[in-house]
Write a protein that holds these residues in place. Structure first.
Motif, PDB file in Angstrom:
ATOM      1  N   ASP A 191       7.553  17.810  14.446  1.00 12.25           N
ATOM      2  CA  ASP A 191       8.598  16.866  14.863  1.00 12.25           C
ATOM      3  C   ASP A 191       8.793  15.805  13.785  1.00 12.25           C
ATOM      4  OD1 ASP A 191      10.444  15.319  16.164  1.00 12.25           O
ATOM      5  OD2 ASP A 191       9.326  15.182  18.050  1.00 12.25           O
ATOM      6  N   LEU A 192       9.447  16.207  12.712  1.00 12.20           N
ATOM      7  CA  LEU A 192       9.676  15.285  11.595  1.00 12.20           C
ATOM      8  C   LEU A 192      10.544  14.103  12.001  1.00 12.20           C
ATOM      9  CD1 LEU A 192      10.271  17.403   8.346  1.00 12.20           C
ATOM     10  CD2 LEU A 192       8.714  15.464   8.609  1.00 12.20           C
ATOM     11  N   ASN A 193      11.501  14.346  12.873  1.00  9.51           N
ATOM     12  CA  ASN A 193      12.397  13.268  13.263  1.00  9.51           C
ATOM     13  C   ASN A 193      11.614  12.123  13.922  1.00  9.51           C
ATOM     14  OD1 ASN A 193      15.076  12.103  13.744  1.00  9.51           O
ATOM     15  ND2 ASN A 193      14.648  12.536  15.896  1.00  9.51           N
ATOM     16  N   ALA A 194      10.743  12.464  14.846  1.00  7.96           N
ATOM     17  CA  ALA A 194       9.938  11.437  15.518  1.00  7.96           C
ATOM     18  C   ALA A 194       9.007  10.744  14.531  1.00  7.96           C
ATOM     19  CB  ALA A 194       9.136  12.058  16.664  1.00  7.96           C
ATOM     20  N   LEU A 195       8.431  11.531  13.621  1.00  5.86           N
ATOM     21  CA  LEU A 195       7.507  10.966  12.637  1.00  5.86           C
ATOM     22  C   LEU A 195       8.218   9.979  11.725  1.00  5.86           C
ATOM     23  CD1 LEU A 195       4.510  11.337  11.681  1.00  5.86           C
ATOM     24  CD2 LEU A 195       5.411  12.907   9.950  1.00  5.86           C
ATOM     25  N   MET A 196       9.418  10.324  11.279  1.00  5.28           N
ATOM     26  CA  MET A 196      10.146   9.462  10.356  1.00  5.28           C
ATOM     27  C   MET A 196      10.578   8.159  11.015  1.00  5.28           C
ATOM     28  SD  MET A 196       9.904  11.109   7.607  1.00  5.28           S
ATOM     29  CE  MET A 196      10.868  10.001   6.616  1.00  5.28           C
ATOM     30  N   HIS A 197      10.793   8.177  12.309  1.00  6.89           N
ATOM     31  CA  HIS A 197      11.186   6.960  13.011  1.00  6.89           C
ATOM     32  C   HIS A 197      10.052   5.938  13.102  1.00  6.89           C
ATOM     33  CE1 HIS A 197      14.938   8.923  14.302  1.00  6.89           C
ATOM     34  NE2 HIS A 197      15.345   7.711  14.619  1.00  6.89           N
ATOM     35  N   ARG A 198       8.842   6.355  12.786  1.00  9.88           N
ATOM     36  CA  ARG A 198       7.695   5.435  12.853  1.00  9.88           C
ATOM     37  C   ARG A 198       7.508   4.634  11.558  1.00  9.88           C
ATOM     38  NH1 ARG A 198       3.511  10.036  14.941  1.00  9.88           N
ATOM     39  NH2 ARG A 198       4.693  10.710  16.780  1.00  9.88           N
ATOM     40  N   ILE A 199       8.210   5.019  10.501  1.00  9.47           N
ATOM     41  CA  ILE A 199       8.042   4.342   9.211  1.00  9.47           C
ATOM     42  C   ILE A 199       8.634   2.936   9.272  1.00  9.47           C
ATOM     43  CG2 ILE A 199       8.611   4.430   6.751  1.00  9.47           C
ATOM     44  CD1 ILE A 199       8.913   7.457   7.074  1.00  9.47           C
ATOM     45  N   SER A 200       7.952   2.000   8.628  1.00  8.54           N
ATOM     46  CA  SER A 200       8.433   0.623   8.556  1.00  8.54           C
ATOM     47  C   SER A 200       8.464   0.154   7.101  1.00  8.54           C
ATOM     48  CB  SER A 200       7.517  -0.305   9.359  1.00  8.54           C
ATOM     49  OG  SER A 200       7.494   0.047  10.719  1.00  8.54           O
ATOM     50  N   VAL A 201       9.291  -0.844   6.823  1.00  7.73           N
ATOM     51  CA  VAL A 201       9.329  -1.478   5.508  1.00  7.73           C
ATOM     52  C   VAL A 201       8.284  -2.588   5.478  1.00  7.73           C
ATOM     53  CG1 VAL A 201      10.709  -2.797   3.865  1.00  7.73           C
ATOM     54  CG2 VAL A 201      11.757  -0.931   5.162  1.00  7.73           C
ATOM     55  N   THR A 202       7.380  -2.512   4.514  1.00  2.36           N
ATOM     56  CA  THR A 202       6.316  -3.517   4.411  1.00  2.36           C
ATOM     57  C   THR A 202       6.352  -4.292   3.096  1.00  2.36           C
ATOM     58  OG1 THR A 202       4.821  -1.782   3.610  1.00  2.36           O
ATOM     59  CG2 THR A 202       4.761  -2.285   5.967  1.00  2.36           C
ATOM     60  N   ASP A 203       7.081  -3.774   2.092  1.00  3.03           N
ATOM     61  CA  ASP A 203       7.229  -4.468   0.806  1.00  3.03           C
ATOM     62  C   ASP A 203       8.712  -4.611   0.491  1.00  3.03           C
ATOM     63  OD1 ASP A 203       4.445  -4.705   0.173  1.00  3.03           O
ATOM     64  OD2 ASP A 203       4.427  -2.577  -0.308  1.00  3.03           O
ATOM     65  N   SER A 204       9.010  -5.418  -0.471  1.00  2.00           N
ATOM     66  CA  SER A 204      10.400  -5.659  -0.840  1.00  2.00           C
ATOM     67  C   SER A 204      11.003  -4.429  -1.508  1.00  2.00           C
ATOM     68  CB  SER A 204      10.482  -6.857  -1.786  1.00  2.00           C
ATOM     69  OG  SER A 204      11.808  -7.060  -2.210  1.00  2.00           O
ATOM     70  N   PRO A 205      12.055  -3.826  -0.940  1.00  3.82           N
ATOM     71  CA  PRO A 205      12.694  -2.669  -1.568  1.00  3.82           C
ATOM     72  C   PRO A 205      13.299  -3.022  -2.928  1.00  3.82           C
ATOM     73  CG  PRO A 205      13.353  -2.873   0.735  1.00  3.82           C
ATOM     74  CD  PRO A 205      12.658  -4.147   0.361  1.00  3.82           C
ATOM     75  N   GLY A 206      13.291  -2.048  -3.830  1.00  2.00           N
ATOM     76  CA  GLY A 206      13.946  -2.206  -5.114  1.00  2.00           C
ATOM     77  C   GLY A 206      13.178  -3.009  -6.136  1.00  2.00           C
ATOM     78  N   SER A 207      11.880  -3.192  -5.916  1.00  2.97           N
ATOM     79  CA  SER A 207      11.099  -3.979  -6.872  1.00  2.97           C
ATOM     80  C   SER A 207      10.047  -3.154  -7.610  1.00  2.97           C
ATOM     81  CB  SER A 207      10.417  -5.151  -6.161  1.00  2.97           C
ATOM     82  OG  SER A 207       9.574  -4.701  -5.126  1.00  2.97           O
ATOM     83  N   SER A 208       9.385  -2.236  -6.918  1.00  2.00           N
ATOM     84  CA  SER A 208       8.326  -1.463  -7.570  1.00  2.00           C
ATOM     85  C   SER A 208       8.389   0.003  -7.165  1.00  2.00           C
ATOM     86  CB  SER A 208       6.947  -2.041  -7.227  1.00  2.00           C
ATOM     87  OG  SER A 208       6.717  -1.993  -5.839  1.00  2.00           O
ATOM     88  N   PHE A 209       7.957   0.862  -8.076  1.00  2.00           N
ATOM     89  CA  PHE A 209       7.906   2.307  -7.840  1.00  2.00           C
ATOM     90  C   PHE A 209       6.635   2.663  -7.090  1.00  2.00           C
ATOM     91  CE2 PHE A 209       6.212   6.435  -9.040  1.00  2.00           C
ATOM     92  CZ  PHE A 209       7.281   7.285  -8.857  1.00  2.00           C
ATOM     93  N   ASN A 210       6.781   3.433  -6.046  1.00  2.00           N
ATOM     94  CA  ASN A 210       5.630   3.969  -5.326  1.00  2.00           C
ATOM     95  C   ASN A 210       6.048   5.311  -4.755  1.00  2.00           C
ATOM     96  OD1 ASN A 210       3.270   4.418  -3.958  1.00  2.00           O
ATOM     97  ND2 ASN A 210       3.215   2.435  -2.942  1.00  2.00           N
TER      98      ASN A 210
END
Length: 389
Positions: A191-210
């Motif tokens: 169930d990739l859809n359910a799994l992907m909905h659990r992701i959260s942003v924890t760092d500032s987007p667009g600043s570092s590669f990870n």
């Protein structure tokens, strides 16, 4: 005698209790963990254990075979490396023609296998096609507009370009050795859809590669939402058929009729993977038809130097889902997978090099596995055997 029977009875009870405990534990384990335990490690033929969706072909265009085909051969040292690292296929296209190919025993030109993260580079190209088709307006669209139901990602300034450059700032854990990481759950789960909905942003987007497989999976979700097609259908329409692939590809799914595991599981063979490299070499053009916009191709293979790496240095190795390495003073774009799947583009000699296999080195030079340099040099040496004569 009674003591003997009592001891045997106790042993029997312990065995029965332990067996019942193991069986009970097995039944309560999550689906993905059971599969991870059964299969242990990802393999290049895992399409055999997953449901798949076909990337259809139409009007195959076989590679022209060079009149010099068969002249170049591996040196003894190269042959040792090929065998040691369990190479299944090695192919060189020069000047638009097939000049060299090798297949391990029990392999041939039509056998397909998993490309793993080479699939990320393919998804990156599909985003370019979707922009060109008008499905996606531009690279700077906010995630709120692209994925309105992914509320965990909202309110942080996350955009499409951040996903392309692996700078989303999400909490995706790219751990391959842990049975409990989200990467393992994505690979073996259903169930990739359910799994992907659990992701959260924890760092500032667009600043570092990870490096995050989740960024690519989100790109695939955007593709499906915007085009109204599955990723496989859109890949067939915009890539596989236009470049004249000879063998239908398979994209592994999380479940029957489910979602493509877009970050990893595009299955094909060396001859057809080489077409992706040729498309990059030709700046998105195939036989006079512009499949992917040239400007988008150039952005894809230009380092996102506005980002910083883990050491705080400007990124000089990654663009839009494509890796970039420096070799003998030349910029080499390439796609790569975790078990040593590679597509190299060498513009200076008009050459594509494809290597497929079971193993990749754990040793790195900067951000690049050391065997990437081995296979690149091998392919260039094979080219030189012909064109330096």
């Amino acid at each position: 005698m009674n003591n003997f029977f009592n001891r045997n009875a106790r042993k029997t009870m312990i065995i029965v209790f332990t067996s019942m405990l193991i069986i009970s534990t097995w039944f309560i384990l999550p689906y993905y963990l059971k599969r991870a335990i059964i299969h242990q490690h990802p393999g290049i033929y895992d399409y055999e254990i997953f449901p798949n969706r076909t990337i259809e072909i139409n009007s195959p265009q076989p590679w022209p075979v060079s009149s010099l085909y068969g002249i170049p051969i591996f040196s003894d040292e190269q042959k040792d490396s090929v065998e040691l690292m369990k190479t299944t296929a090695f192919l060189v296209i020069s000047n638009d023609s097939l000049v060299f190919e090798y297949y391990a025993e029990d392999e041939d030109k039509t056998n397909i296998s998993n490309s793993f993260s080479v699939a990320k580079s393919i998804v990156g190209l599909l985003i370019g096609a979707a922009i060109d088709d008008g499905y996606i307006k531009n690279l700077h669209l906010p995630i709120e507009e692209l994925l309105p139901d992914y509320t965990n990602l909202h309110g942080h300034g996350l955009t499409l370009e951040h996903l392309l450059t692996m700078s989303s700032g999400t909490d995706w854990d790219e751990a391959y050795s842990s049975a409990f990481s989200i990467t393992t759950k994505a690979y073996y789960g259903n169930d990739l859809n359910a799994l992907m909905h659990r992701i959260s942003v924890t760092d500032s987007p667009g600043s570092s590669f990870n490096y995050r497989s989740g960024d690519t999976q989100l790109l695939a979700t955007i593709l499906t939402r915007k085009t109204g097609m599955t990723v496989s259908q859109y890949a067939s329409k915009k890539l596989w058929q236009p470049v004249g692939a000879e063998t239908p590809g398979l994209w592994s799914l999380d479940r029957e009729y489910g979602m493509e595991k877009a970050y990893c599981c595009f299955n094909s063979n060396a001859r057809d993977f080489a077409r992706i490299g040729q498309l990059i070499l030709n700046n998105g053009n195939w036989n006079g038809k512009q499949i992917i916009p040239e400007k988008y191709i150039q952005k894809s293979i230009t380092p996102a130097s506005h980002l910083t790496d883990r050491d705080g240095n400007p990124v000089d190795f990654y663009g839009y889902q494509w890796w970039i390495m420096q070799y003998n003073g030349e910029k080499i774009p390439y796609a790569r997978g975790i078990l040593g799947q590679y597509i190299f583009i060498v513009p200076s000699i008009n050459t594509i090099i494809v290597r497929l296999g079971h193993e990749r080195s754990d040793i790195r030079i900067g951000e690049h596995p050391i065997d990437a340099f081995t296979w690149l040099k091998t392919g260039i040496d094979l080219h030189k055997q012909i064109y330096s004569r």
